[in-house]
Structures are given as C-alpha cells and as structure tokens.
Write a protein that holds these residues in place. Structure first.
Motif, PDB file in Angstrom:
ATOM      1  N   HIS A 333       7.009   6.705   8.636  1.00 22.78           N
ATOM      2  CA  HIS A 333       6.003   6.395   9.644  1.00 22.78           C
ATOM      3  C   HIS A 333       4.683   6.013   8.986  1.00 22.78           C
ATOM      4  O   HIS A 333       4.574   5.938   7.761  1.00 22.78           O
ATOM      5  N   LEU A 334       3.673   5.821   9.819  1.00 23.98           N
ATOM      6  CA  LEU A 334       2.435   5.193   9.375  1.00 23.98           C
ATOM      7  C   LEU A 334       1.720   5.941   8.260  1.00 23.98           C
ATOM      8  O   LEU A 334       0.989   5.340   7.464  1.00 23.98           O
ATOM      9  N   TYR A 335       1.910   7.268   8.161  1.00 23.74           N
ATOM     10  CA  TYR A 335       1.218   8.037   7.122  1.00 23.74           C
ATOM     11  C   TYR A 335       1.990   8.054   5.808  1.00 23.74           C
ATOM     12  O   TYR A 335       1.539   8.654   4.832  1.00 23.74           O
ATOM     13  N   ASN A 336       3.174   7.442   5.770  1.00 25.23           N
ATOM     14  CA  ASN A 336       3.956   7.390   4.534  1.00 25.23           C
ATOM     15  C   ASN A 336       3.572   6.186   3.678  1.00 25.23           C
ATOM     16  O   ASN A 336       3.004   5.209   4.174  1.00 25.23           O
ATOM     17  N   THR A 337       3.890   6.282   2.390  1.00 28.03           N
ATOM     18  CA  THR A 337       3.541   5.237   1.434  1.00 28.03           C
ATOM     19  C   THR A 337       4.746   4.905   0.574  1.00 28.03           C
ATOM     20  O   THR A 337       5.761   5.616   0.577  1.00 28.03           O
ATOM     21  N   ALA A 338       4.613   3.832  -0.188  1.00 28.75           N
ATOM     22  CA  ALA A 338       5.672   3.462  -1.134  1.00 28.75           C
ATOM     23  C   ALA A 338       5.911   4.584  -2.136  1.00 28.75           C
ATOM     24  O   ALA A 338       7.051   4.806  -2.577  1.00 28.75           O
ATOM     25  N   ALA A 339       4.863   5.315  -2.486  1.00 25.10           N
ATOM     26  CA  ALA A 339       5.024   6.429  -3.418  1.00 25.10           C
ATOM     27  C   ALA A 339       5.915   7.514  -2.835  1.00 25.10           C
ATOM     28  O   ALA A 339       6.679   8.166  -3.566  1.00 25.10           O
ATOM     29  N   ASP A 340       5.845   7.727  -1.533  1.00 27.77           N
ATOM     30  CA  ASP A 340       6.726   8.695  -0.882  1.00 27.77           C
ATOM     31  C   ASP A 340       8.185   8.270  -1.007  1.00 27.77           C
ATOM     32  O   ASP A 340       9.067   9.091  -1.280  1.00 27.77           O
TER      33      ASP A 340
END
Length: 350
Positions: A333-340
């Motif tokens: 979702h919106l709070y996730n990043t590629a690093a996640d």
C-alpha cells in the motif's frame, strides 16, 4: 508543493516492514490525532455535535471515491449486515451465484437463509456461469485470500443479460483500485483496510429505488430527520439510501474523516500505480527465487503458495504478512517502498 512521498512520510512512520494491509491498514498520524481529540471531547463532557457532522463528511468523501451521489450511500458496521438485508429481500428458492472460497462475510448471509440456492463456481468462470434463474451475483472485487481480481465488467454484462442483480464486496479494493460503484446494484466495503480508517465502519451503496430492500436494521438514524425520530416508531424514513444507516461509532468516523482526506489528497490513481508497481516488483523478485505466485495481474495483493509457514519467522524479523491457507500473502500500500519489497525478498531467499 507536497509530493506523494512527502505526504505519506508526514503521516506514517511504521516501526516494522508492514505488508499486511489486506488485514488492517495503518492509521495516518492525522487519524490518530482526530480519534484522540474525539475521545477527549467525550471524556471532558463537551457537546458531540461535530462528531455527527463527521459522519456526513465521511459519507460525502466515500461517495466521491466511489463515483456515486451521497444519496446512494449508507453507513453501517459490517459487510455481513448488508448482505443479510440483500438476502432477506430475495424470494424463496432464488439462486445466488458466488465465487468459490470468497470471503465469509460476503457469502454467509445467503447460506443462512436456508431457502436460497447458493451456487459457487471458480472465480474465472463466474460470468459464464450466470443463467436465467440467477437472481443475484455476489462477488468480491478482489479476492481476500490471494488478490485475484474479478472481471466485473464481464460479470455485469452477463448479469444484465439475464436480469440478475450484482452485489460487490469492495473491502479489498476501495482505496487503491478505482471504483465505479454506480455500475453495480449493491456495493459494500469496510473502512479499516485500504482507506486506512479505524474499525467499526462499513460503507454500503444501493440503488436509488432501494432495490427491494427493507430497512430491517432501522433505528433513529434512519429517519429523514434523525433527531425527530428518537421515540416510538420512525414516522418518516430517510428518502435516500441513508435509511439503511446503522447508529454510527462516532470515534471511528472522526478517524475516517481524516483518513479519507489523505486518500483524496493522494488520489486513487496515484495510489493504484504505487501499490501495483510494488506488487509487480515483488512478483519479479519471486521469479528470481524460483517461486510462482497465484496469478493476480494488476493486483496490490500477492499470494505465494507453500510459503505461508514462514509468516512467524518473517514477523520475528520485523516483516508483517499473512498466512492464508498455506500461502504467504503480502499486500502493498501507499506507505510501502521498494526497500520494503527488497527486504521481504531478502529474508525469503535466506
């Protein structure tokens, strides 16, 4: 000018790698502040009128996101209660067509009637399985277990051809997948997942003619003038779908007002692109690990067979996902990043 990333970073600071929005969405900072302010109002004995105003603000915001008028939106507490209203409106012996292993809150009310013919088919065969005796097609827009998207356009075309109604559970889609609720007869969705609200709310969209529904759960808030409907039978039900409202959990709506404001500021199209982009990054990484997820192109949810048993290990490592029927389910979702995404892949590869 604030960017997508700056808006998100101002609202979220998760203490772990949270990839479990399909279970519960994280609360934005503005939502936490709004709920705390509402609780203080109650604790201090101040008038709560503004919290009732929040209910109507939430109704209007959801209507904009869903692409319908506010007159078509009711506010309740669970998907099952609205499924029960639809089930109660069907004649004995009516056929309800569902997808195999769809979420219980969607399908169970129709089984509880006892005198309906509930038929389940594979999701991919739903549209072709509509037949003249089908009265209602009930399906989740996105499957909770594995993220597969229903072909709602095909289902709608088939249902219309046979005179059947359509009931869509958008709980796993509203907030990241564009929704045209007006294209369906009935739509229900919880607010605690992808639209990032507290628990205690469900949105319901019904036809302006109410679609044969009887407001069996009607209390004082279902009146055309609620504060004039507090005592004795409600003399005049709301002229809109609001007649299907259930008494609101005010703290929840204080939070939802704030959460929906963020969703609208970011925009569903931008959220969709962000979420699906991360899910596709995970799918690509899984291929390099020799793993094949359940096919769910275009979905923000990715389910990987045979890896569900690693959920406790991932949680210990600070990565929150779900184990669904032996599958590892990751929801982006919106709070996730590629690093996640890369962190999840790295732990899975070890």
């Amino acid at each position: 000018m604030e960017t997508f990333e700056s808006l998100v970073r101002a609202e979220f600071a998760p203490g772990n790698t949270y990839l479990n929005t399909a279970s519960n969405g994280l609360l934005p900072a503005r939502t936490v502040d709004a709920v705390q302010a509402a609780v203080r109002m109650r604790a201090e004995g101040r008038p709560l009128g503004s919290l009732y105003d929040d209910v109507e603000t939430v109704r209007a915001a959801f209507a904009r996101i869903a692409g319908v008028s506010t007159e078509r939106v009711a506010l309740g507490t669970s998907v099952a209660e609205y499924g029960a209203l639809i089930a109660a409106a069907l004649p004995a012996g009516a056929e309800v067509l569902t997808a195999e292993a769809d979420f219980a809150s969607l399908v169970n009310p129709f089984h509880m009637r006892g005198d309906l013919k509930v038929r389940a088919v594979p999701l991919e065969r739903l549209a072709e399985s509509v037949r003249p005796e089908t009265a209602l097609v009930a399906v989740s827009a996105v499957q909770s277990a594995d993220g597969r998207l229903a072909d709602l356009a095909a289902v709608r075309e088939a249902a219309r051809a046979h005179g059947a109604r359509i009931y869509v559970d958008a709980s796993q889609s509203v907030g990241w997948l564009p929704l045209d609720a007006g294209a369906h007869d009935f739509v229900a969705a919880v607010g605690f997942k992808w639209v990032l609200g507290p628990h205690g709310n469900t949105f319901f969209v019904a036809p302006e003619d109410f679609g044969e529904l009887t407001p069996l759960l009607a209390g004082w808030v279902a009146g055309e003038v609620p504060w004039d409907s507090c005592y004795g039978p409600v003399q005049e039900l709301a002229h809109s779908v609001r007649r299907f409202d259930v008494s609101p959990a005010l703290f929840t709506y204080a939070g939802l007002r704030a959460s929906l404001s963020l969703v609208e500021e970011l925009g569903i199209d931008a959220i969709h692109a962000h979420d699906v982009g991360l899910a596709d990054r995970f799918r690509t990484g899984l291929a390099s690990l020799g793993r094949t997820p359940v096919p769910s192109p275009g979905s923000a949810i990715v389910s990987v067979p045979g890896l569900g048993h690693r959920q406790p290990e991932l949680s210990e490592a600070g990565i929150e996902v779900s184990n669904r029927a032996g599958n590892l389910r990751a929801a982006f979702h919106l709070y996730n990043t590629a690093a996640d995404v890369d962190r999840l892949l790295d732990v899975l590869s070890s």
